[in-house]
Design a protein around this motif. Structure first.
Motif, PDB file in Angstrom:
ATOM      1  N   MET A   1       0.993  -1.372   0.034  1.00 27.10           N
ATOM      2  CA  MET A   1      -0.038  -0.066  -0.049  1.00 27.10           C
ATOM      3  C   MET A   1       0.828   1.195  -0.074  1.00 27.10           C
ATOM      4  SD  MET A   1      -3.121  -0.773   0.093  1.00 27.10           S
ATOM      5  CE  MET A   1      -4.241   0.607   0.766  1.00 27.10           C
ATOM      6  N   PRO A   2       0.544   2.088  -0.563  1.00 23.88           N
ATOM      7  CA  PRO A   2       1.209   3.497  -0.806  1.00 23.88           C
ATOM      8  C   PRO A   2       1.156   4.258   0.620  1.00 23.88           C
ATOM      9  CG  PRO A   2      -0.893   3.942  -2.036  1.00 23.88           C
ATOM     10  CD  PRO A   2      -0.599   2.486  -1.708  1.00 23.88           C
ATOM     11  N   ILE A   3       2.190   5.109   0.827  1.00 26.17           N
ATOM     12  CA  ILE A   3       1.915   6.120   1.960  1.00 26.17           C
ATOM     13  C   ILE A   3       1.381   7.258   1.736  1.00 26.17           C
ATOM     14  CG2 ILE A   3       3.544   7.379   3.702  1.00 26.17           C
ATOM     15  CD1 ILE A   3       5.693   5.115   3.353  1.00 26.17           C
ATOM     16  N   TYR A   4       0.677   7.822   2.595  1.00 23.88           N
ATOM     17  CA  TYR A   4      -0.272   8.863   2.461  1.00 23.88           C
ATOM     18  C   TYR A   4       0.082   9.995   3.380  1.00 23.88           C
ATOM     19  CZ  TYR A   4      -3.205   6.822  -1.106  1.00 23.88           C
ATOM     20  OH  TYR A   4      -4.095   5.964  -2.017  1.00 23.88           O
ATOM     21  N   HIS A   5       0.092  11.222   2.901  1.00 22.66           N
ATOM     22  CA  HIS A   5       0.541  12.614   3.961  1.00 22.66           C
ATOM     23  C   HIS A   5      -0.841  13.360   3.945  1.00 22.66           C
ATOM     24  CE1 HIS A   5       4.899  11.511   4.128  1.00 22.66           C
ATOM     25  NE2 HIS A   5       4.483  10.829   3.003  1.00 22.66           N
ATOM     26  N   ALA A   6      -1.070  13.898   4.943  1.00 19.75           N
ATOM     27  CA  ALA A   6      -2.325  14.716   5.257  1.00 19.75           C
ATOM     28  C   ALA A   6      -1.878  15.807   4.661  1.00 19.75           C
ATOM     29  CB  ALA A   6      -2.282  14.971   6.837  1.00 19.75           C
ATOM     30  N   ARG A   7      -2.899  16.737   4.097  1.00 23.08           N
ATOM     31  CA  ARG A   7      -2.839  17.805   3.356  1.00 23.08           C
ATOM     32  C   ARG A   7      -3.314  18.930   4.332  1.00 23.08           C
ATOM     33  NH1 ARG A   7      -6.448  16.729  -0.073  1.00 23.08           N
ATOM     34  NH2 ARG A   7      -7.928  17.720   0.672  1.00 23.08           N
ATOM     35  N   ARG A   8      -2.481  19.950   4.557  1.00 17.57           N
ATOM     36  CA  ARG A   8      -2.818  20.936   5.430  1.00 17.57           C
ATOM     37  C   ARG A   8      -4.116  21.805   4.761  1.00 17.57           C
ATOM     38  NH1 ARG A   8      -0.156  22.940   9.538  1.00 17.57           N
ATOM     39  NH2 ARG A   8       1.690  21.760   8.851  1.00 17.57           N
ATOM     40  N   GLY A   9      -5.169  21.979   5.936  1.00 16.95           N
ATOM     41  CA  GLY A   9      -6.367  22.525   5.524  1.00 16.95           C
ATOM     42  C   GLY A   9      -7.316  21.563   4.885  1.00 16.95           C
ATOM     43  N   GLY A  10      -7.013  20.314   4.423  1.00 15.60           N
ATOM     44  CA  GLY A  10      -8.083  19.461   3.915  1.00 15.60           C
ATOM     45  C   GLY A  10      -8.698  18.609   5.006  1.00 15.60           C
TER      46      GLY A  10
END
Length: 245
Positions: A1-10
């Motif tokens: 599975m890919p690694i995801y990063h939080a999107r600031r403001g999302g």
């Protein structure tokens, strides 16, 4: 599975198209810009406080600029790949919103006019079916197509009783069968009066549910908000084909 990063403001993820809504009390059947089931991909809505049918469509007012910018920027923070609206007369906000965000902006179905013209033979004319013909002034047409080089005819729905009650007067009930018949009749009358028309543009975001009926009745190409949104979405979120040929 890919690694995801939080999107600031999302606060949510996976939306392809952001849609700016005016304040109104209309039912949105499937096929309408305001009905999420219209699309085969995820969309995200944001209402712009202070933009109403009466002010924008019937009086041509373009207030609430700061609210419009804030709503568009909020959609961008949520990760949408392009932004549109639910009224062709939001064309007046096209440049304002485009300057405020870094994603493609298509505030009005009217933006398709130059493209439609490029598809037609010289001398062919275009018919526009809109919510309110009195507001579709030469100035509005110039905003959509500054170097307009062919005739554009305009027919409005404002005098059609079912459309008037369900959309402009916001009575809260929409007779879709009646509005379909009205839309076809208005389009046919425009073509009969102007037989050089070779394509139809449906301006109003409430009328795409009836575009197929207009196409069947006239035999002409019919463009609307959905043809525009689908095209732009394909340009920013094209699906990956993995099947075998």
């Amino acid at each position: 599975m890919p690694i995801y990063h939080a999107r600031r403001g999302g606060q949510s993820y996976g939306h392809d198209i952001g849609i700016l809504l005016m304040e109104c009390w209309n039912p949105f059947p499937p096929g309408d810009v305001g009905n999420a089931s219209t699309y085969g991909y995820p969309v995200l809505y944001e209402t712009v406080t202070g933009v109403t049918i009466e002010a924008l469509v019937e009086r041509g007012e373009t207030s609430a600029i700061e609210a419009m910018i804030a709503a568009a920027q909020k959609l961008e923070r949520e990760g949408v790949k392009a932004i549109t609206s639910d009224c062709g007369f939001m064309l007046a906000y096209q440049d304002t919103v485009a300057r405020a965000v870094d994603v493609p902006v298509m505030m009005s179905s009217m933006l398709q006019l130059p493209f439609i013209a490029s598809l037609l033979a010289p001398g062919a004319e275009i018919g526009v079916v809109c919510a309110h013909a009195g507001s579709m002034t030469a100035r509005v047409l110039d905003m959509a197509w500054p170097e307009r080089n062919r005739t554009v005819h305009v027919a409005g729905m404002e005098e059609q009783p079912a459309f008037r009650r369900g959309i402009l007067d916001e009575e809260g009930v929409l007779d879709t069968e009646a509005v379909e018949a009205e839309t076809v009749a208005v389009t046919r009358a425009m073509i009969e009066a102007n037989p050089k028309i070779r394509a139809i543009l449906i301006e109003c975001s409430n009328l795409p549910p009836y575009s197929a009926a207009v196409q069947a009745a006239t035999g002409l190409p019919v463009f609307d908000f959905i043809t525009m949104i689908d095209m732009v979405r394909a340009s920013v979120a094209r699906p990956v084909f993995t099947g075998r040929y």
